[in-house]
Write a protein that holds these residues in place. Structure first.
Motif, PDB file in Angstrom:
ATOM      1  N   LEU A 224       0.755   4.097   7.690  1.00  0.00           N
ATOM      2  CA  LEU A 224       1.442   3.294   8.698  1.00  0.00           C
ATOM      3  C   LEU A 224       1.786   4.138   9.918  1.00  0.00           C
ATOM      4  CD1 LEU A 224       2.852   0.783   9.755  1.00  0.00           C
ATOM      5  CD2 LEU A 224       4.828   1.350   8.330  1.00  0.00           C
ATOM      6  N   ALA A 225       2.228   5.365   9.695  1.00  0.00           N
ATOM      7  CA  ALA A 225       2.524   6.255  10.822  1.00  0.00           C
ATOM      8  C   ALA A 225       1.275   6.476  11.672  1.00  0.00           C
ATOM      9  CB  ALA A 225       3.056   7.595  10.308  1.00  0.00           C
ATOM     10  N   ALA A 226       0.116   6.617  11.016  1.00  0.00           N
ATOM     11  CA  ALA A 226      -1.135   6.795  11.757  1.00  0.00           C
ATOM     12  C   ALA A 226      -1.458   5.568  12.593  1.00  0.00           C
ATOM     13  CB  ALA A 226      -2.273   7.091  10.779  1.00  0.00           C
ATOM     14  N   ALA A 227      -1.251   4.375  12.027  1.00  0.00           N
ATOM     15  CA  ALA A 227      -1.514   3.145  12.770  1.00  0.00           C
ATOM     16  C   ALA A 227      -0.570   3.013  13.962  1.00  0.00           C
ATOM     17  CB  ALA A 227      -1.372   1.938  11.841  1.00  0.00           C
ATOM     18  N   GLU A 228       0.673   3.422  13.772  1.00  0.00           N
ATOM     19  CA  GLU A 228       1.645   3.344  14.859  1.00  0.00           C
ATOM     20  C   GLU A 228       1.330   4.359  15.959  1.00  0.00           C
ATOM     21  OE1 GLU A 228       3.789   1.298  15.672  1.00  0.00           O
ATOM     22  OE2 GLU A 228       4.179   0.077  13.914  1.00  0.00           O
ATOM     23  N   LEU A 229       0.824   5.530  15.580  1.00  0.00           N
ATOM     24  CA  LEU A 229       0.426   6.516  16.593  1.00  0.00           C
ATOM     25  C   LEU A 229      -0.707   5.969  17.464  1.00  0.00           C
ATOM     26  CD1 LEU A 229       0.486   9.853  14.560  1.00  0.00           C
ATOM     27  CD2 LEU A 229       1.823   9.352  16.623  1.00  0.00           C
TER      28      LEU A 229
ATOM     29  N   VAL B 229       7.041   5.289  14.768  1.00  0.00           N
ATOM     30  CA  VAL B 229       6.309   6.489  14.338  1.00  0.00           C
ATOM     31  C   VAL B 229       7.285   7.467  13.677  1.00  0.00           C
ATOM     32  CG1 VAL B 229       5.096   8.555  15.129  1.00  0.00           C
ATOM     33  CG2 VAL B 229       4.437   6.317  16.016  1.00  0.00           C
ATOM     34  N   GLU B 230       8.406   7.717  14.328  1.00  0.00           N
ATOM     35  CA  GLU B 230       9.388   8.648  13.776  1.00  0.00           C
ATOM     36  C   GLU B 230       9.922   8.151  12.433  1.00  0.00           C
ATOM     37  OE1 GLU B 230      12.443   9.386  16.604  1.00  0.00           O
ATOM     38  OE2 GLU B 230      11.098  10.254  18.110  1.00  0.00           O
ATOM     39  N   ASP B 231      10.212   6.844  12.344  1.00  0.00           N
ATOM     40  CA  ASP B 231      10.725   6.284  11.093  1.00  0.00           C
ATOM     41  C   ASP B 231       9.702   6.440   9.968  1.00  0.00           C
ATOM     42  OD1 ASP B 231      13.004   5.527  12.432  1.00  0.00           O
ATOM     43  OD2 ASP B 231      12.431   3.418  12.626  1.00  0.00           O
ATOM     44  N   ALA B 232       8.446   6.076  10.251  1.00  0.00           N
ATOM     45  CA  ALA B 232       7.420   6.127   9.209  1.00  0.00           C
ATOM     46  C   ALA B 232       7.123   7.564   8.786  1.00  0.00           C
ATOM     47  CB  ALA B 232       6.146   5.443   9.707  1.00  0.00           C
ATOM     48  N   GLU B 233       7.096   8.486   9.741  1.00  0.00           N
ATOM     49  CA  GLU B 233       6.853   9.883   9.394  1.00  0.00           C
ATOM     50  C   GLU B 233       7.986  10.426   8.526  1.00  0.00           C
ATOM     51  OE1 GLU B 233       4.178  11.470  13.175  1.00  0.00           O
ATOM     52  OE2 GLU B 233       6.345  11.805  13.165  1.00  0.00           O
ATOM     53  N   ALA B 234       9.228  10.133   8.917  1.00  0.00           N
ATOM     54  CA  ALA B 234      10.369  10.618   8.138  1.00  0.00           C
ATOM     55  C   ALA B 234      10.351  10.024   6.735  1.00  0.00           C
ATOM     56  CB  ALA B 234      11.672  10.266   8.854  1.00  0.00           C
TER      57      ALA B 234
ATOM     58  N   SER C 296       7.754   8.923   5.067  1.00  0.00           N
ATOM     59  CA  SER C 296       6.650   9.472   4.272  1.00  0.00           C
ATOM     60  C   SER C 296       7.020  10.841   3.703  1.00  0.00           C
ATOM     61  CB  SER C 296       5.374   9.554   5.114  1.00  0.00           C
ATOM     62  OG  SER C 296       5.488  10.531   6.137  1.00  0.00           O
ATOM     63  N   ARG C 297       7.738  11.652   4.484  1.00  0.00           N
ATOM     64  CA  ARG C 297       8.184  12.956   3.976  1.00  0.00           C
ATOM     65  C   ARG C 297       9.173  12.780   2.832  1.00  0.00           C
ATOM     66  NH1 ARG C 297       8.651  13.945   9.676  1.00  0.00           N
ATOM     67  NH2 ARG C 297       6.893  15.204  10.437  1.00  0.00           N
ATOM     68  N   LEU C 298      10.039  11.780   2.947  1.00  0.00           N
ATOM     69  CA  LEU C 298      11.000  11.522   1.876  1.00  0.00           C
ATOM     70  C   LEU C 298      10.288  11.160   0.575  1.00  0.00           C
ATOM     71  CD1 LEU C 298      13.701   9.414   3.777  1.00  0.00           C
ATOM     72  CD2 LEU C 298      13.818  11.818   3.143  1.00  0.00           C
ATOM     73  N   HIS C 299       9.077  10.612   0.700  1.00  0.00           N
ATOM     74  CA  HIS C 299       8.291  10.259  -0.486  1.00  0.00           C
ATOM     75  C   HIS C 299       7.207  11.303  -0.762  1.00  0.00           C
ATOM     76  CE1 HIS C 299      10.227   6.360   0.301  1.00  0.00           C
ATOM     77  NE2 HIS C 299       9.991   6.095  -0.956  1.00  0.00           N
ATOM     78  N   CYS C 300       7.418  12.524  -0.263  1.00  0.00           N
ATOM     79  CA  CYS C 300       6.566  13.672  -0.572  1.00  0.00           C
ATOM     80  C   CYS C 300       5.132  13.505  -0.077  1.00  0.00           C
ATOM     81  CB  CYS C 300       6.574  13.943  -2.081  1.00  0.00           C
ATOM     82  SG  CYS C 300       8.206  14.404  -2.690  1.00  0.00           S
ATOM     83  N   ALA C 301       4.949  12.854   1.048  1.00  0.00           N
ATOM     84  CA  ALA C 301       3.635  12.764   1.678  1.00  0.00           C
ATOM     85  C   ALA C 301       3.675  13.534   2.993  1.00  0.00           C
ATOM     86  CB  ALA C 301       3.256  11.310   1.939  1.00  0.00           C
ATOM     87  N   VAL C 302       2.496  13.915   3.460  1.00  0.00           N
ATOM     88  CA  VAL C 302       2.391  14.641   4.717  1.00  0.00           C
ATOM     89  C   VAL C 302       1.942  13.666   5.802  1.00  0.00           C
ATOM     90  CG1 VAL C 302       1.267  16.527   5.946  1.00  0.00           C
ATOM     91  CG2 VAL C 302       1.779  16.753   3.500  1.00  0.00           C
ATOM     92  N   PRO C 303       2.786  13.405   6.805  1.00  0.00           N
ATOM     93  CA  PRO C 303       2.371  12.476   7.860  1.00  0.00           C
ATOM     94  C   PRO C 303       1.211  13.035   8.664  1.00  0.00           C
ATOM     95  CG  PRO C 303       4.436  13.555   8.453  1.00  0.00           C
ATOM     96  CD  PRO C 303       4.142  13.942   7.033  1.00  0.00           C
ATOM     97  N   PRO C 304       0.385  12.171   9.220  1.00  0.00           N
ATOM     98  CA  PRO C 304      -0.792  12.647   9.945  1.00  0.00           C
ATOM     99  C   PRO C 304      -0.401  13.294  11.268  1.00  0.00           C
ATOM    100  CG  PRO C 304      -0.557  10.294  10.231  1.00  0.00           C
ATOM    101  CD  PRO C 304       0.498  10.703   9.240  1.00  0.00           C
ATOM    102  N   PRO C 305      -1.148  14.283  11.722  1.00  0.00           N
ATOM    103  CA  PRO C 305      -0.864  14.861  13.047  1.00  0.00           C
ATOM    104  C   PRO C 305      -1.296  13.889  14.136  1.00  0.00           C
ATOM    105  CG  PRO C 305      -2.868  15.802  12.146  1.00  0.00           C
ATOM    106  CD  PRO C 305      -2.291  14.936  11.061  1.00  0.00           C
ATOM    107  N   GLN C 306      -0.663  14.006  15.282  1.00  0.00           N
ATOM    108  CA  GLN C 306      -1.045  13.153  16.397  1.00  0.00           C
ATOM    109  C   GLN C 306      -2.396  13.605  16.949  1.00  0.00           C
ATOM    110  OE1 GLN C 306       1.906  12.729  19.408  1.00  0.00           O
ATOM    111  NE2 GLN C 306       0.756  11.195  20.551  1.00  0.00           N
ATOM    112  N   GLU C 307      -3.318  12.652  17.065  1.00  0.00           N
ATOM    113  CA  GLU C 307      -4.633  12.958  17.595  1.00  0.00           C
ATOM    114  C   GLU C 307      -4.562  13.114  19.114  1.00  0.00           C
ATOM    115  OE1 GLU C 307      -7.242  13.484  15.799  1.00  0.00           O
ATOM    116  OE2 GLU C 307      -6.495  12.823  13.842  1.00  0.00           O
TER     117      GLU C 307
END
Length: 304
Positions: free
Chosen positions: A170-175, A207-212, A214-225
């Protein structure tokens, strides 16, 4: 009626679908026709439809997995239809607050702490979510696939979807949506640039909400392209392009609704509804059940 028919078919339980296709007994007892409904104004129908949609959104917050996704999408579509009907009837205020019974907010940190995987199963106190102690060191699938491919080993199939991966997607889609709005702003007419600026700020927050989360659920958010490939004709017709970008985020929100619970789910339900409203704002179609990719030809028939 088409909207409600599609939603009813999507929500039909398997046993009911089987019964609908079974042959009827030749000696079936004739049924008494239902009384004709009392006449209702367009504004009244819009209010009733909005109430039904709001109830579906409440149900989605407590339902299981895939059913939560379906209920969230059905409720969102009903609220959107109610808003359109109320506007056509000249009474948009009648459904202004529809669908807001499920709060948005942001995913709750303390909630995630109670569900984050612990590094030591015997530990008594939960570690801070997103910290190295809370999240086990698991190599990314991309790295594992690359390593096995180089050694000639068979690449295993991907594992089951997880809340963290859904939030990272979701963070990637929002980016990508942020990039699209930034590209479109200078090409929109003045009356459309104001809402677009507000939507851009909202997407940056998401983007900030989804990245944060995802980290809380032990995932690595995607870097901004550095950039994204926009659809041909995007810059010539930016409003239509923005509608497509907004619609593209809907399945990602649906995944988060299906794979999370608690505050993360209510946040995703509110995000799904807002993204669908923005899709409609730019003239797009969010579908009969936003957040779900439906093949209407494969849906079961309703019982007669």
């Amino acid at each position: 009626m088409t909207l409600l028919t599609i939603q009813a078919r999507a929500l039909l339980l398997p046993e009911a679908a089987a019964a609908s296709t079974a042959p009827s007994p030749a000696t079936a007892t004739p049924t008494t026709p239902a009384p004709a409904p009392a006449s209702m104004t367009a504004a009244g129908l819009a209010t009733a439809l909005a109430a039904s949609g709001t109830e579906r959104l409440r149900d989605a917050a407590a339902a299981d997995g895939g059913m939560a996704r379906l209920l969230a999408g059905a409720g969102t579509a009903q609220v959107l239809a109610a808003q359109e009907l109320a506007a056509a009837a000249g009474s948009p205020d009648a459904v202004a607050a529809a669908g807001r019974a499920v709060p948005g907010g942001t995913p709750n940190v303390s909630e995630a702490a109670s569900t984050a995987p612990a590094a030591d199963p015997g530990a008594t106190a939960p570690a801070t979510p997103g910290s190295p102690a809370a999240c086990p060191l698991v190599p990314s699938r991309q790295a594992a696939v690359s390593e096995k491919a180089q050694s000639g080993e068979q690449v295993p199939p991907p594992g089951p979807a997880a809340p963290g991966s859904a939030l990272a997607a979701l963070a990637a889609a929002e980016l990508e949506a942020v990039y699209g709005y930034q590209a479109a702003l200078a090409r929109l007419p003045e009356d459309a640039a104001g809402p677009a600026s507000e939507f851009l700020r909202r997407h940056q927050d998401l983007v900030e909400d989804a990245e944060a989360a995802s980290r809380l659920h032990c995932a690595v958010p995607p870097p901004q392209e550095p950039g994204y490939v926009l659809e041909p004709g995007f810059l010539a017709a930016p409003a239509a392009g923005l509608a497509q970008l907004e619609a593209a985020t809907l399945p990602a929100y649906g995944d988060v609704v299906a794979l999370t619970d608690g505050s993360a789910r209510t946040w995703a339900i509110a995000g799904l509804q807002a993204a669908a409203e923005r899709t409609v704002h730019w003239g797009g179609d969010p579908g009969a059940v936003p957040g779900t990719l439906l093949d209407e030809a494969r849906l079961p028939l309703l019982p007669e």
